[in-house]
Design an enzyme around this catalytic site. Structure first.
Site, PDB file in Angstrom:
ATOM      1  N   THR A 127      -1.542  -2.275 -14.917  1.00 50.79           N
ATOM      2  CA  THR A 127      -2.051  -3.216 -15.940  1.00 50.79           C
ATOM      3  C   THR A 127      -3.549  -3.064 -16.141  1.00 50.79           C
ATOM      4  O   THR A 127      -4.090  -3.531 -17.142  1.00 50.79           O
ATOM      5  CB  THR A 127      -1.790  -4.675 -15.502  1.00 50.79           C
ATOM      6  OG1 THR A 127      -2.547  -4.926 -14.296  1.00 50.79           O
ATOM      7  CG2 THR A 127      -0.318  -4.922 -15.228  1.00 50.79           C
ATOM      8  N   ASP A 147     -13.088   8.368  -9.236  1.00 54.82           N
ATOM      9  CA  ASP A 147     -12.931   7.081  -8.557  1.00 54.82           C
ATOM     10  C   ASP A 147     -14.082   6.887  -7.567  1.00 54.82           C
ATOM     11  O   ASP A 147     -14.165   7.597  -6.560  1.00 54.82           O
ATOM     12  CB  ASP A 147     -11.575   7.044  -7.822  1.00 54.82           C
ATOM     13  CG  ASP A 147     -11.293   5.658  -7.277  1.00 54.82           C
ATOM     14  OD1 ASP A 147     -12.126   5.138  -6.508  1.00 54.82           O
ATOM     15  OD2 ASP A 147     -10.244   5.087  -7.625  1.00 54.82           O
ATOM     16  N   ASP A 178     -13.090   6.038  -3.843  1.00 53.87           N
ATOM     17  CA  ASP A 178     -12.509   7.194  -3.140  1.00 53.87           C
ATOM     18  C   ASP A 178     -13.569   8.244  -2.827  1.00 53.87           C
ATOM     19  O   ASP A 178     -13.579   8.836  -1.747  1.00 53.87           O
ATOM     20  CB  ASP A 178     -11.392   7.825  -3.980  1.00 53.87           C
ATOM     21  CG  ASP A 178     -10.121   6.991  -3.951  1.00 53.87           C
ATOM     22  OD1 ASP A 178     -10.002   6.128  -3.056  1.00 53.87           O
ATOM     23  OD2 ASP A 178      -9.254   7.208  -4.822  1.00 53.87           O
TER      24      ASP A 178
HETATM   25  C1  PRP Z   1     -13.200   0.333  -9.252  1.00 47.81           C
HETATM   26  C2  PRP Z   1     -14.667  -0.009  -9.368  1.00 47.81           C
HETATM   27  C3  PRP Z   1     -14.638  -1.337 -10.038  1.00 47.81           C
HETATM   28  C4  PRP Z   1     -13.449  -1.213 -10.942  1.00 47.81           C
HETATM   29  C5  PRP Z   1     -13.957  -0.968 -12.329  1.00 47.81           C
HETATM   30  O1  PRP Z   1     -12.634  -0.344  -8.191  1.00 47.81           O
HETATM   31  O2  PRP Z   1     -15.344  -0.018  -8.150  1.00 47.81           O
HETATM   32  O3  PRP Z   1     -14.505  -2.426  -9.140  1.00 47.81           O
HETATM   33  O4  PRP Z   1     -12.688  -0.098 -10.499  1.00 47.81           O
HETATM   34  O5  PRP Z   1     -12.916  -0.965 -13.219  1.00 47.81           O
HETATM   35  P1  PRP Z   1     -12.742  -2.074 -14.350  1.00 47.81           P
HETATM   36  O6  PRP Z   1     -14.088  -2.245 -15.003  1.00 47.81           O
HETATM   37  O7  PRP Z   1     -11.717  -1.474 -15.265  1.00 47.81           O
HETATM   38  O8  PRP Z   1     -12.258  -3.340 -13.708  1.00 47.81           O
HETATM   39  P2  PRP Z   1     -11.119  -0.072  -7.723  1.00 47.81           P
HETATM   40  O9  PRP Z   1     -10.205  -1.069  -8.345  1.00 47.81           O
HETATM   41  O10 PRP Z   1     -10.783   1.374  -7.928  1.00 47.81           O
HETATM   42  O11 PRP Z   1     -11.157  -0.457  -6.189  1.00 47.81           O
HETATM   43  P3  PRP Z   1     -11.983   0.213  -4.989  1.00 47.81           P
HETATM   44  O12 PRP Z   1     -13.417  -0.193  -5.151  1.00 47.81           O
HETATM   45  O13 PRP Z   1     -11.348  -0.394  -3.800  1.00 47.81           O
HETATM   46  O14 PRP Z   1     -11.814   1.716  -5.049  1.00 47.81           O
HETATM   47  N1  URA Z   2     -13.100   2.830 -11.368  1.00 46.44           N
HETATM   48  C1  URA Z   2     -13.673   3.969 -10.942  1.00 46.44           C
HETATM   49  O1  URA Z   2     -13.948   4.123  -9.736  1.00 46.44           O
HETATM   50  N2  URA Z   2     -13.924   4.939 -11.845  1.00 46.44           N
HETATM   51  C2  URA Z   2     -13.652   4.798 -13.143  1.00 46.44           C
HETATM   52  O2  URA Z   2     -13.927   5.724 -13.925  1.00 46.44           O
HETATM   53  C3  URA Z   2     -13.039   3.600 -13.573  1.00 46.44           C
HETATM   54  C4  URA Z   2     -12.782   2.633 -12.661  1.00 46.44           C
END
Ligand code: PRP
Ligand code: URA
Length: 207
Positions: free
Chosen positions: A106, A198, A201
């Protein structure tokens, strides 16, 4: 639009390191923390200061201190990567945490953790997250903090998408967004293009 793009030749070079898929975790973290210093300095220009006399070994002279408590709020997990640089620049900052994870289907943020210091209502709160993609996580973080009293909020990220900036401006028009880079667009999976992949990651080596 309440958007500030913090830019200089060092940031340009470091964003390039971050984008490069060959960059290893330790280099990625170091480049990221250098950019975070620049963001902290730029955001600090908005801090209010008040007078405080200081006694040098020779005489009393004018000095300053910050008017407000600064509260850093990294969005777990990738936001943690920005904390150390901000703390080095603002050693008396307090740190709250918000755990938000994007649901991969989603793309909506799901919250799993929250802990923040008291007195958010009289603090300057800085949300830290390297990526502002759909803006769902940053917007949810700002809503969360407002519900707990925060009134003065700033968002700091490394790479923003136009979609994410628009969402923040729509949902929280009073929250200024600081980024080191405004990228082109999101892809169908909600990743920023050209982006860096990411961020969590790549920072923590969980690819
Ligand atoms: C990533 C990033 C943000 C989010 C951004 O986190 O660090 O928090 O995605 O995406 P958005 O603007 O579409 O919400 P992620 O959910 O991958 O989690 P992580 O930090 O645990 O890798
Ligand atoms: N979260 C990430 O870490 N990278 C992106 O490009 C989008 C969301």
């Amino acid at each position: 639009m309440k958007l500030t793009i913090v830019d200089n030749p060092l940031i340009k070079r470091d964003i390039t390191y971050l984008r490069d898929k060959e960059t290893r975790e330790y280099q990625f973290r170091i480049a990221l923390s250098r950019i975070a210093y620049c963001l902290a300095i730029e955001i600090s220009k908005t801090f209010d200061i008040i007078d405080r006399e200081v006694e040098t070994p020779l005489e009393v002279t004018a000095g300053y201190k910050l008017r407000h408590q600064i509260v850093l709020v990294p969005v777990l997990r990738a936001g943690l990567s920005l904390v150390n640089s901000f703390i080095e620049m603002i050693p008396d900052a307090k740190v709250g945490h918000i755990g938000l994870q994007r649901d991969e289907e989603t793309l909506l943020p799901v919250d799993y953790y929250y802990k923040a210091p008291k007195n958010l209502d009289v603090s300057k709160v800085i949300i830290l997250d390297p990526m502002l993609a759909t803006g769902g996580s940053a917007s949810a973080a700002a809503t969360f903090l407002k519900e707990r009293g925060a009134k003065d909020i700033v968002m700091a990220c490394l790479i923003a998408s136009p979609e994410g900036v628009k969402k923040m401006n729509n949902d929280h028009p009073e929250v200024p967004v600081y980024t080191a880079q405004l990228d082109r667009e999101l892809n169908d999976q909600g990743y920023i293009l050209p982006g860096l992949g990411d961020a969590g990651d790549r920072t923590f080596g969980t690819l």
